[in-house]
Design a protein around this motif. Structure first.
Motif, PDB file in Angstrom:
ATOM      1  N   ARG A   1       0.815  -1.217   0.000  1.00 47.75           N
ATOM      2  CA  ARG A   1       0.000   0.000   0.000  1.00 47.75           C
ATOM      3  C   ARG A   1       0.850   1.269   0.000  1.00 47.75           C
ATOM      4  N   GLY A   2       2.143   1.131   0.257  1.00 44.07           N
ATOM      5  CA  GLY A   2       3.018   2.288   0.276  1.00 44.07           C
ATOM      6  C   GLY A   2       3.075   3.004   1.606  1.00 44.07           C
ATOM      7  N   SER A   3       2.494   2.415   2.644  1.00 41.56           N
ATOM      8  CA  SER A   3       2.529   3.055   3.954  1.00 41.56           C
ATOM      9  C   SER A   3       3.755   2.646   4.769  1.00 41.56           C
ATOM     10  N   ARG A   4       4.533   1.709   4.264  1.00 39.42           N
ATOM     11  CA  ARG A   4       5.787   1.302   4.906  1.00 39.42           C
ATOM     12  C   ARG A   4       6.858   1.193   3.837  1.00 39.42           C
ATOM     13  N   LYS A   5       7.999   1.793   4.107  1.00 40.12           N
ATOM     14  CA  LYS A   5       9.119   1.725   3.166  1.00 40.12           C
ATOM     15  C   LYS A   5       9.982   0.521   3.531  1.00 40.12           C
ATOM     16  N   PRO A   6      10.108  -0.439   2.609  1.00 36.54           N
ATOM     17  CA  PRO A   6      10.923  -1.614   2.923  1.00 36.54           C
ATOM     18  C   PRO A   6      12.409  -1.277   2.883  1.00 36.54           C
ATOM     19  N   LYS A   7      13.167  -1.920   3.762  1.00 37.13           N
ATOM     20  CA  LYS A   7      14.618  -1.740   3.778  1.00 37.13           C
ATOM     21  C   LYS A   7      15.228  -2.545   2.641  1.00 37.13           C
ATOM     22  N   GLY A   8      16.472  -2.255   2.345  1.00 35.39           N
ATOM     23  CA  GLY A   8      17.166  -2.894   1.232  1.00 35.39           C
ATOM     24  C   GLY A   8      17.181  -4.405   1.280  1.00 35.39           C
ATOM     25  N   ASP A   9      17.359  -4.970   2.484  1.00 30.47           N
ATOM     26  CA  ASP A   9      17.405  -6.431   2.581  1.00 30.47           C
ATOM     27  C   ASP A   9      16.053  -7.054   2.265  1.00 30.47           C
ATOM     28  N   LEU A  10      14.973  -6.392   2.635  1.00 33.10           N
ATOM     29  CA  LEU A  10      13.644  -6.915   2.318  1.00 33.10           C
ATOM     30  C   LEU A  10      13.367  -6.828   0.820  1.00 33.10           C
ATOM     31  N   ILE A  11      13.758  -5.731   0.207  1.00 34.96           N
ATOM     32  CA  ILE A  11      13.584  -5.593  -1.243  1.00 34.96           C
ATOM     33  C   ILE A  11      14.351  -6.696  -1.958  1.00 34.96           C
ATOM     34  N   LYS A  12      15.561  -6.984  -1.482  1.00 35.69           N
ATOM     35  CA  LYS A  12      16.385  -8.041  -2.085  1.00 35.69           C
ATOM     36  C   LYS A  12      15.720  -9.406  -1.921  1.00 35.69           C
ATOM     37  N   ARG A  13      15.175  -9.697  -0.748  1.00 32.32           N
ATOM     38  CA  ARG A  13      14.503 -10.989  -0.528  1.00 32.32           C
ATOM     39  C   ARG A  13      13.285 -11.137  -1.438  1.00 32.32           C
ATOM     40  N   ILE A  14      12.533 -10.058  -1.605  1.00 33.89           N
ATOM     41  CA  ILE A  14      11.357 -10.098  -2.482  1.00 33.89           C
ATOM     42  C   ILE A  14      11.788 -10.335  -3.924  1.00 33.89           C
ATOM     43  N   ALA A  15      12.780  -9.590  -4.379  1.00 30.81           N
ATOM     44  CA  ALA A  15      13.278  -9.750  -5.756  1.00 30.81           C
ATOM     45  C   ALA A  15      13.794 -11.176  -5.977  1.00 30.81           C
ATOM     46  N   ASP A  16      14.546 -11.687  -5.018  1.00 30.72           N
ATOM     47  CA  ASP A  16      15.056 -13.059  -5.132  1.00 30.72           C
ATOM     48  C   ASP A  16      13.913 -14.073  -5.209  1.00 30.72           C
ATOM     49  N   GLN A  17      12.879 -13.856  -4.421  1.00 27.92           N
ATOM     50  CA  GLN A  17      11.729 -14.776  -4.434  1.00 27.92           C
ATOM     51  C   GLN A  17      11.041 -14.772  -5.799  1.00 27.92           C
ATOM     52  N   PHE A  18      11.028 -13.620  -6.444  1.00 26.84           N
ATOM     53  CA  PHE A  18      10.415 -13.496  -7.769  1.00 26.84           C
ATOM     54  C   PHE A  18      11.378 -13.863  -8.902  1.00 26.84           C
ATOM     55  N   SER A  19      12.634 -14.143  -8.558  1.00 31.61           N
ATOM     56  CA  SER A  19      13.682 -14.440  -9.541  1.00 31.61           C
ATOM     57  C   SER A  19      13.895 -13.285 -10.523  1.00 31.61           C
ATOM     58  N   ILE A  20      13.911 -12.086  -9.951  1.00 33.40           N
ATOM     59  CA  ILE A  20      14.174 -10.886 -10.747  1.00 33.40           C
ATOM     60  C   ILE A  20      15.239 -10.065 -10.009  1.00 33.40           C
ATOM     61  N   SER A  21      15.787  -9.064 -10.695  1.00 33.91           N
ATOM     62  CA  SER A  21      16.761  -8.201 -10.051  1.00 33.91           C
ATOM     63  C   SER A  21      16.050  -7.118  -9.233  1.00 33.91           C
ATOM     64  N   VAL A  22      16.786  -6.553  -8.313  1.00 35.05           N
ATOM     65  CA  VAL A  22      16.246  -5.446  -7.518  1.00 35.05           C
ATOM     66  C   VAL A  22      15.878  -4.286  -8.442  1.00 35.05           C
ATOM     67  N   GLU A  23      16.690  -4.069  -9.463  1.00 35.72           N
ATOM     68  CA  GLU A  23      16.433  -2.979 -10.403  1.00 35.72           C
ATOM     69  C   GLU A  23      15.106  -3.181 -11.137  1.00 35.72           C
ATOM     70  N   GLU A  24      14.797  -4.417 -11.501  1.00 32.54           N
ATOM     71  CA  GLU A  24      13.520  -4.695 -12.164  1.00 32.54           C
ATOM     72  C   GLU A  24      12.350  -4.402 -11.238  1.00 32.54           C
ATOM     73  N   LEU A  25      12.529  -4.698  -9.973  1.00 31.53           N
ATOM     74  CA  LEU A  25      11.457  -4.492  -8.992  1.00 31.53           C
ATOM     75  C   LEU A  25      11.221  -3.007  -8.747  1.00 31.53           C
ATOM     76  N   GLN A  26      12.289  -2.236  -8.761  1.00 30.85           N
ATOM     77  CA  GLN A  26      12.161  -0.814  -8.471  1.00 30.85           C
ATOM     78  C   GLN A  26      11.812  -0.071  -9.717  1.00 30.85           C
TER      79      GLN A  26
END
Length: 65
Positions: free
Chosen positions: A40-65
């Motif tokens: 929803r955008g009410s919480r800013k995820p930290k870098g490690d969480l963004i990395k875990r999400i990207a890894d789970q989706f098998s995409i790069s962090v850059e693709e996610l952002q």
């Protein structure tokens, strides 16, 4: 707001990959409520969480952002 855009992208990739919020939250080790706040955008995820999400989706962090 950057958090809104990132949250929308996380939600879109989650749905594209066929995850429910519950499944994704469990797989990356966070609560469903935290994932919901991120999407929803009410919480800013930290870098490690963004990395875990990207890894789970098998995409790069850059693709996610």
């Amino acid at each position: 707001m950057e958090e809104d855009r990132l949250g929308r992208r996380i939600r879109a990739f989650r749905k594209l990959k066929g995850y429910t919020q519950e499944q994704l939250a469990k797989d990356i080790g966070i609560s469903v409520s935290v994932l919901g706040e991120v999407e929803r955008g009410s919480r800013k995820p930290k870098g490690d969480l963004i990395k875990r999400i990207a890894d789970q989706f098998s995409i790069s962090v850059e693709e996610l952002q």
